[in-house]
Design a protein around this motif. Structure first.
Motif, PDB file in Angstrom:
ATOM      1  N   ALA A  91       0.846  -1.189   0.000  1.00 55.98           N
ATOM      2  CA  ALA A  91       0.000   0.000   0.000  1.00 55.98           C
ATOM      3  C   ALA A  91       0.882   1.240   0.000  1.00 55.98           C
ATOM      4  O   ALA A  91       2.000   1.220   0.520  1.00 55.98           O
ATOM      5  CB  ALA A  91      -0.916   0.022   1.208  1.00 55.98           C
ATOM      6  N   ARG A  92       0.361   2.301  -0.597  1.00 57.14           N
ATOM      7  CA  ARG A  92       1.053   3.592  -0.576  1.00 57.14           C
ATOM      8  C   ARG A  92       0.360   4.435   0.491  1.00 57.14           C
ATOM      9  O   ARG A  92      -0.825   4.716   0.416  1.00 57.14           O
ATOM     10  CB  ARG A  92       0.964   4.295  -1.925  1.00 57.14           C
ATOM     11  N   LEU A  93       1.123   4.819   1.510  1.00 58.30           N
ATOM     12  CA  LEU A  93       0.602   5.679   2.564  1.00 58.30           C
ATOM     13  C   LEU A  93       1.017   7.110   2.271  1.00 58.30           C
ATOM     14  O   LEU A  93       2.200   7.390   2.057  1.00 58.30           O
ATOM     15  CB  LEU A  93       1.159   5.299   3.937  1.00 58.30           C
ATOM     16  N   THR A  94       0.046   8.009   2.278  1.00 60.71           N
ATOM     17  CA  THR A  94       0.327   9.428   2.142  1.00 60.71           C
ATOM     18  C   THR A  94      -0.104  10.077   3.454  1.00 60.71           C
ATOM     19  O   THR A  94      -1.285  10.070   3.798  1.00 60.71           O
ATOM     20  CB  THR A  94      -0.447  10.051   0.968  1.00 60.71           C
ATOM     21  N   VAL A  95       0.873  10.586   4.181  1.00 65.84           N
ATOM     22  CA  VAL A  95       0.619  11.225   5.468  1.00 65.84           C
ATOM     23  C   VAL A  95       0.725  12.730   5.258  1.00 65.84           C
ATOM     24  O   VAL A  95       1.779  13.237   4.856  1.00 65.84           O
ATOM     25  CB  VAL A  95       1.640  10.764   6.531  1.00 65.84           C
ATOM     26  N   THR A  96      -0.372  13.439   5.524  1.00 71.38           N
ATOM     27  CA  THR A  96      -0.406  14.891   5.382  1.00 71.38           C
ATOM     28  C   THR A  96      -0.632  15.499   6.762  1.00 71.38           C
ATOM     29  O   THR A  96      -1.656  15.262   7.395  1.00 71.38           O
ATOM     30  CB  THR A  96      -1.543  15.323   4.432  1.00 71.38           C
ATOM     31  N   VAL A  97       0.356  16.257   7.212  1.00 76.71           N
ATOM     32  CA  VAL A  97       0.266  16.893   8.527  1.00 76.71           C
ATOM     33  C   VAL A  97      -0.772  18.012   8.465  1.00 76.71           C
ATOM     34  O   VAL A  97      -0.794  18.796   7.513  1.00 76.71           O
ATOM     35  CB  VAL A  97       1.645  17.452   8.943  1.00 76.71           C
ATOM     36  N   LEU A  98      -1.635  18.048   9.475  1.00 75.11           N
ATOM     37  CA  LEU A  98      -2.661  19.091   9.530  1.00 75.11           C
ATOM     38  C   LEU A  98      -2.018  20.455   9.758  1.00 75.11           C
ATOM     39  O   LEU A  98      -0.979  20.555  10.426  1.00 75.11           O
ATOM     40  CB  LEU A  98      -3.667  18.775  10.638  1.00 75.11           C
ATOM     41  N   PRO A  99      -2.611  21.507   9.196  1.00 71.01           N
ATOM     42  CA  PRO A  99      -2.014  22.851   9.263  1.00 71.01           C
ATOM     43  C   PRO A  99      -1.643  23.314  10.673  1.00 71.01           C
ATOM     44  O   PRO A  99      -0.591  23.938  10.869  1.00 71.01           O
ATOM     45  CB  PRO A  99      -3.084  23.756   8.658  1.00 71.01           C
ATOM     46  N   LYS A 100      -2.460  23.002  11.656  1.00 73.86           N
ATOM     47  CA  LYS A 100      -2.156  23.482  13.012  1.00 73.86           C
ATOM     48  C   LYS A 100      -0.925  22.811  13.620  1.00 73.86           C
ATOM     49  O   LYS A 100      -0.394  23.269  14.620  1.00 73.86           O
ATOM     50  CB  LYS A 100      -3.361  23.327  13.934  1.00 73.86           C
ATOM     51  N   HIS A 101      -0.441  21.731  12.990  1.00 68.95           N
ATOM     52  CA  HIS A 101       0.755  21.036  13.475  1.00 68.95           C
ATOM     53  C   HIS A 101       1.916  21.128  12.482  1.00 68.95           C
ATOM     54  O   HIS A 101       2.911  20.411  12.627  1.00 68.95           O
ATOM     55  CB  HIS A 101       0.431  19.578  13.778  1.00 68.95           C
ATOM     56  N   ALA A 102       1.781  21.999  11.498  1.00 67.05           N
ATOM     57  CA  ALA A 102       2.796  22.111  10.446  1.00 67.05           C
ATOM     58  C   ALA A 102       4.187  22.442  10.991  1.00 67.05           C
ATOM     59  O   ALA A 102       5.191  21.957  10.471  1.00 67.05           O
ATOM     60  CB  ALA A 102       2.371  23.149   9.415  1.00 67.05           C
ATOM     61  N   ALA A 103       4.247  23.236  12.035  1.00 64.55           N
ATOM     62  CA  ALA A 103       5.546  23.615  12.612  1.00 64.55           C
ATOM     63  C   ALA A 103       6.285  22.396  13.163  1.00 64.55           C
ATOM     64  O   ALA A 103       7.518  22.389  13.223  1.00 64.55           O
ATOM     65  CB  ALA A 103       5.354  24.654  13.714  1.00 64.55           C
ATOM     66  N   ASN A 104       5.533  21.370  13.549  1.00 57.53           N
ATOM     67  CA  ASN A 104       6.131  20.147  14.085  1.00 57.53           C
ATOM     68  C   ASN A 104       5.901  18.968  13.144  1.00 57.53           C
ATOM     69  O   ASN A 104       5.823  17.820  13.578  1.00 57.53           O
ATOM     70  CB  ASN A 104       5.522  19.821  15.455  1.00 57.53           C
ATOM     71  N   GLY A 105       5.820  19.262  11.862  1.00 54.13           N
ATOM     72  CA  GLY A 105       5.486  18.245  10.867  1.00 54.13           C
ATOM     73  C   GLY A 105       6.396  17.040  10.876  1.00 54.13           C
ATOM     74  O   GLY A 105       5.934  15.895  10.821  1.00 54.13           O
ATOM     75  N   ARG A 106       7.675  17.280  10.966  1.00 56.06           N
ATOM     76  CA  ARG A 106       8.639  16.170  10.957  1.00 56.06           C
ATOM     77  C   ARG A 106       8.385  15.237  12.138  1.00 56.06           C
ATOM     78  O   ARG A 106       8.373  14.018  11.984  1.00 56.06           O
ATOM     79  CB  ARG A 106      10.053  16.730  11.011  1.00 56.06           C
ATOM     80  N   GLU A 107       8.173  15.797  13.314  1.00 60.94           N
ATOM     81  CA  GLU A 107       7.931  14.995  14.510  1.00 60.94           C
ATOM     82  C   GLU A 107       6.614  14.223  14.403  1.00 60.94           C
ATOM     83  O   GLU A 107       6.521  13.085  14.843  1.00 60.94           O
ATOM     84  CB  GLU A 107       7.923  15.875  15.765  1.00 60.94           C
TER      85      GLU A 107
END
Length: 77
Positions: free
Chosen positions: A40-56
């Motif tokens: 399966a191909r997983l696409t994980v999109t960080v929500l805007p309110k957590h963009a500053a901590n996207g990597r984590e």
């Protein structure tokens, strides 16, 4: 932030992905696209309110998946 990975369900059971999606629904959106050969191909999109901590967020999500997969695979052995 968007992160895409191809995973093999033999290593990462669908249940592990489902539990991770549920646990991280407030942090990211996860799209699962079935692929041939039980992958399966997983696409994980960080929500805007957590963009500053996207990597984590992304790393924590995949760590959760790995932990759940190990737990499920150990139970099945």
């Amino acid at each position: 932030m968007k992160f895409i990975r191809v995973i093999d369900h033999k290593l990462y059971p669908r249940k592990a992905i489902s539990e991770a999606r549920s646990a991280y629904k407030d942090y990211c959106a996860v799209c699962v696209e079935p692929l041939p050969s039980d992958c399966a191909r997983l696409t994980v999109t960080v929500l805007p309110k957590h963009a500053a901590n996207g990597r984590e967020v992304v790393l924590s999500f995949f760590n959760f998946v790995l932990d759940k997969a190990a737990e499920i695979n150990l139970q099945d052995s």
